[in-house]
Design an enzyme around this catalytic site. Sequence first.
Site, short mmCIF file in Angstrom:
data_model
loop_
_atom_site.label_atom_id
_atom_site.label_comp_id
_atom_site.label_asym_id
_atom_site.label_seq_id
_atom_site.Cartn_x
_atom_site.Cartn_y
_atom_site.Cartn_z
CG ASP A 16 -4.68 4.40 -2.98
OD1 ASP A 16 -3.94 3.93 -2.09
OD2 ASP A 16 -4.25 4.93 -4.02
CG ASP A 74 -8.72 6.67 -4.38
OD1 ASP A 74 -8.96 5.45 -4.59
OD2 ASP A 74 -7.69 7.22 -4.79
CG ASP A 123 -9.38 5.56 -9.60
OD1 ASP A 123 -10.47 5.45 -10.20
OD2 ASP A 123 -8.49 6.36 -9.94
#
Length: 651
Positions: free
Chosen positions: A515, A517, A519
């Site tokens: 992803d 983001d 994380d």
Amino acid sequence: MTVEPSTYGAEQIQVLEGLEAVRKRPGMYIGSTGPSGLHHLVYEVVDNSVDEAMAGFCDHIEVTLLASGGCQVVDNGRGIPTDPHPKYPGMSAAEVAITVLHAGGKFGGGGYKVSGGLHGVGISVVNALSARTEVDIDREGQRWSMSYIDGGVANEPLRQIGPTPPSTDGIERPTGTTVRFWPDPEIFDEVTFRSQTLTERLQMMAFLNAGLTISFTDERGEEPERTIFCYENGVRDFIVHINGPKETLFDDVGHYHHSEEAAGAPMQVEIAFQWNTGYNSDGLHSFANGINTIEGGMHEEGFKKALTNTLNRYAREKGHLKEKETNLQGEDIREGLTAIISVKLADPQFEGQTKSKLGNVPVRSMVERATNDRLGEWLEEHPTEARRVVAKAIAASRAREAARSAREATRRKSALDGAGLPGKLADCSSKNPDECELYIVEGNSAGGSAKDARDPATMAILPIRGKILNVERARPDRMLRNAEVTSLIQAVGAGMGEEFDLPQIRYGKVVLMADADVDGSHIRTLLLTFFFRQMKPLVEAGRVFIAQPPLYSTKVGKETVYLKDDEARREFLVGRPKHSEDFARLKGLGEMDADELWATTMDPERRTLLQVTAQQAAIADQVFSVLMGESVESRKHFIQTNANDVRFLDI
């Protein structure tokens, strides 16, 4: 094939005179005409000044990148001699040094007992590869000056231009040498110096010469940027710098030095060391007369042998190793060790022009004797620290045996299971590695979408669950017990660590898909750290890629435009200030359907795969120890210093 008649006689044998040979074949002298060769010019000039410091005649060196594109190096050493040279009638010693290959004060004339520049290409090659070179020399209260253009053509002969000017910054310079040069754009691919490359080298030289001040100024921006390096504790400060982000086994840096003579020539060694709690065994850094011997050599061999013998002897004498237990191996003892080995000698014999490996056999014996005696004394005088070092080495030995058993068990399991592929791998049908791609996808739900979206002929999907084990802090045996790591090893199919065999890989590309983001960045960095440590040839071969889904989409007419992140969105609006359509924030990988995932990330016609370089993987390898273990200022410096690579990784 018809061969044209030709003549081959004496007239075909060419002799390149003077500096002409350097301009004709620059790679023979500086390695390349790319960035490494360009910066090598600076190193050669600086090394001359450092030689003056090692001889005890210089304590300050200033390096300046000029606004005009040149580089200036100033020292307060003795200054190049300006009197007539006895073997070159009509030429001064300074003119000989800058125009004649292999001329200098380091070939047995008594000018230097120790020199790093003996096998260097010297200032004459810098002159040969520069569009303009200027030299100012201060000796006996007078300033002398000369200049050359177009690769060594005399422009202004050496002449006395007046008294030595007074200092304007408080630094005493009654004598010294100033060299200014502008690299020739007809020789080099580019002539723009990189500040970071130079500061790293200059800082290293300051560490290796205790008390020497090296200042660096970049005048190319709106405001000059100045950095000063000076380390009173020398190599001990070097160890503190390297181990800064790491947890050490003990606070004080171990240190010893030793000197002796061989065949009437002086030799000396200085060693600093400290163990940390990490599991790396590649923390040795060796130098000969200030030259970084990245391939090691006799000084490293002597240290490694004596280190292993001394620690084993101590461990047995103190009862840490029982009679029936085998000796600790060198790699066990060096696990977590950071050591600087710096030798100085009168006649260093390097293997090759790059000076990457030291070949002087007597140095090995000297370092071995010094380490046997002085390290043995240190262990006796520091029983608490010694006990921790031995305990760590014993733990490393047991872990090595456990890892060996785990690898054998993995190989046996693979043999029993046929192909030995992980059950959650959705393999591709093609058996040609050159056209096959392995997508490592964050999360089972994202893996499901990717399996539906893929081209099953060439795309294999391996979902991984959450954040894999942090291999920065895990021993090999623990890694091999981790299901996600085992799945990665089995899927790639070429082993791991020292046993990794690149020709055995099952996929030509390994694509990390996480992803967009925080994380996702964390998982991507963990994976890159794993590949860098355990499958480094895969990274070096350019086989690892990043496929990152975009954060935004918007409409431009009937076409959907995907934008990677907020920065891409801002750049898009700069180019289209009247854009009125909304920006849709895309879901995570696990929330995308197959069509969205194919359109944004996997379609070979539209996707952009970012190829990971070995340097970028190395940056990922450093991220956890630096960003999690250092001060705010240190973290800022790390991010600024590696800005492009950190941005690439979205860290």
